[in-house]
Design an enzyme around this catalytic site. Structure first.
Site, PDB file in Angstrom:
ATOM      1  N   GLY A 163       2.808  17.262  64.903  1.00 45.88           N
ATOM      2  CA  GLY A 163       1.669  17.843  64.204  1.00 45.88           C
ATOM      3  C   GLY A 163       1.361  17.045  62.952  1.00 45.88           C
ATOM      4  O   GLY A 163       1.651  15.847  62.872  1.00 45.88           O
ATOM      5  N   ILE A 165       2.677  17.066  59.898  1.00 44.62           N
ATOM      6  CA  ILE A 165       3.846  16.496  59.212  1.00 44.62           C
ATOM      7  C   ILE A 165       4.503  15.433  60.080  1.00 44.62           C
ATOM      8  O   ILE A 165       4.830  14.334  59.611  1.00 44.62           O
ATOM      9  CB  ILE A 165       4.851  17.603  58.841  1.00 44.62           C
ATOM     10  N   SER A 188       1.353  17.677  71.676  1.00 48.82           N
ATOM     11  CA  SER A 188       2.081  16.681  70.885  1.00 48.82           C
ATOM     12  C   SER A 188       2.297  15.407  71.676  1.00 48.82           C
ATOM     13  O   SER A 188       2.088  14.284  71.174  1.00 48.82           O
ATOM     14  CB  SER A 188       3.436  17.245  70.435  1.00 48.82           C
ATOM     15  N   ARG A 189       2.705  15.556  72.911  1.00 49.32           N
ATOM     16  CA  ARG A 189       2.979  14.377  73.739  1.00 49.32           C
ATOM     17  C   ARG A 189       1.701  13.584  74.021  1.00 49.32           C
ATOM     18  O   ARG A 189       1.698  12.352  73.988  1.00 49.32           O
ATOM     19  CB  ARG A 189       3.668  14.792  75.040  1.00 49.32           C
ATOM     20  N   THR A 244      13.640  20.125  57.875  1.00 49.52           N
ATOM     21  CA  THR A 244      12.890  20.584  56.703  1.00 49.52           C
ATOM     22  C   THR A 244      11.872  21.651  57.110  1.00 49.52           C
ATOM     23  O   THR A 244      10.998  21.996  56.318  1.00 49.52           O
ATOM     24  CB  THR A 244      12.146  19.413  56.026  1.00 49.52           C
ATOM     25  N   ARG A 246      12.367  25.056  59.524  1.00 51.20           N
ATOM     26  CA  ARG A 246      12.936  26.393  59.408  1.00 51.20           C
ATOM     27  C   ARG A 246      14.343  26.378  59.990  1.00 51.20           C
ATOM     28  O   ARG A 246      14.567  25.808  61.069  1.00 51.20           O
ATOM     29  CB  ARG A 246      12.089  27.447  60.145  1.00 51.20           C
ATOM     30  N   GLU A 275      17.873  32.704  52.204  1.00 45.15           N
ATOM     31  CA  GLU A 275      17.503  31.930  51.022  1.00 45.15           C
ATOM     32  C   GLU A 275      17.302  32.846  49.820  1.00 45.15           C
ATOM     33  O   GLU A 275      16.542  33.819  49.933  1.00 45.15           O
ATOM     34  CB  GLU A 275      16.233  31.117  51.301  1.00 45.15           C
ATOM     35  N   HIS A 294      15.188  24.170  49.726  1.00 46.89           N
ATOM     36  CA  HIS A 294      13.834  24.401  50.262  1.00 46.89           C
ATOM     37  C   HIS A 294      12.775  23.805  49.323  1.00 46.89           C
ATOM     38  O   HIS A 294      11.919  24.506  48.785  1.00 46.89           O
ATOM     39  CB  HIS A 294      13.574  25.887  50.484  1.00 46.89           C
TER      40      HIS A 294
END
Length: 334
Positions: A163, A165, A188-189, A244, A246, A275, A294
């Site tokens: 995506g 990121i 994505s692929r 980075t 979840r 957290e 985080h």
């Protein structure tokens, strides 16, 4: 309106340029977290609007039932599963959301990849104790000279989730001379092929071949626990696993078990199931794990972006012209 801003750990919000957008409103900012709906309800009993910093606070039915004056929840960034939208709607509490940027989390991901492969935190820690050029990493399960850093150039960067990121991270990998290998859903692929990246034959292929794997997936029911212990155990003893996104994307305790077994040999994580994590969290004590609190979105320009959106949504609601509403039914009922 009476506005409560929760979990501003660094007392940063009042110092942002966009904070002036709330001039004329009564604002309370809380810099620490309390556990339990009862304690939190006492703290924000008078609030008409809540500002949530990402998913730091869970807003469920129990808490909402203790907040009769609450009319609005303004989310920094996109709404996620930490807010019970159905419960908000039934109580005529409007939920509004903003937007974010992929740049800060992508940059942090790369910082963790660089730090992990060159063992930078371990070297820095030992240097402060007078130890020169030693990372201290000597686990019996590790390959020879595991404590010495390695180049990224020529290695394979595995990215699960292509995506916004993931695409930036892929660009970083290419700039560093890495072979980029993509895995993810059908979209994505397809996008990866269009951008001339290699697509893994399967999830198993990704984990077995990559020297660095970084995961960039949204946490939904379908992706919860999608990274299995067997996936991690199939990685190279020299490989680095980075998360980075979840913590819940990884099967509970799977990363700790895999690291203890020597596959993968390294991990760098920015997210935890709880957290802030408890002091006894095992990953915090492992020599081959880099842990950050985080920080993916915790950066000045990102804060301005997130909070300006949240504050503008509050102003719009207060003036009778609400924007970016997640549950418009509440406006119809009102």
């Amino acid at each position: 309106m009476k506005i409560a801003i929760l979990d501003d750990y660094q007392d940063a919000v009042r110092k942002l340029d966009c904070f002036k957008l709330l001039a004329g409103h009564e604002v309370k900012i809380f810099n620490n977290t309390v556990k339990g709906a009862g304690q939190l309800a006492v703290r924000i009993a008078d609030a008409e609007a809540l500002v949530l910093i990402r998913e730091r606070t869970k807003v469920g039915k129990e808490l909402l039932g203790k907040l009769p004056r609450l009319r609005l929840i303004s989310q920094t960034g996109k709404v996620s599963s930490h807010i019970d939208i159905a419960a908000c709607t039934s109580r005529r509490i409007t939920v509004v959301e903003g937007s974010g940027s992929p740049i800060a989390p992508a940059e942090l991901t790369w910082a963790l990849i660089m730090s992990g492969t060159r063992r930078i935190p371990q070297y820095v820690s030992n240097l402060k104790h007078g130890v020169w050029q030693q990372s201290g990493m000597k686990a019996s399960t590790a390959p020879p000279n595991h404590g010495i850093g390695e180049l990224l150039h020529g290695k394979t960067l595995g990215i699960w989730g292509y995506g916004k990121i993931g695409r930036i991270v892929a660009g970083f990998g290419g700039a560093f001379g890495m072979n980029v290998l993509i895995w993810g859903g059908e979209e994505s692929r397809k996008a990866a092929r269009e951008h001339l990246h290699e697509v893994a034959a399967s999830k198993e292929d990704l984990f077995q071949r990559a020297d660095v794997i970084t995961v960039h997936l949204r946490l939904v029911d379908e992706t919860r626990g999608v990274v299995k212990l067997t996936d991690l155990q199939s990685m190279k003893p020299s490989a680095l696993f980075v998360n980075t996104s979840r913590a819940e994307l990884v099967e509970t305790d799977a990363l700790m078990k895999a690291l203890n077994g020597g596959r993968p040999g390294l991990a760098a994580i920015d997210v935890f199931e709880q957290e802030p994590p408890l002091a006894g969290q095992p990953l915090l004590r492992m020599e081959n794990v880099i842990c950050t609190p985080h920080l993916g979105y915790v950066e000045k320009s990102s804060y301005e972006l997130y909070f300006s959106g949240a504050f503008k949504n509050i102003v719009a609601f207060a003036t009778g012209a609400p924007t970016n509403v997640v549950n418009p039914e509440t406006l119809e009922k009102a």
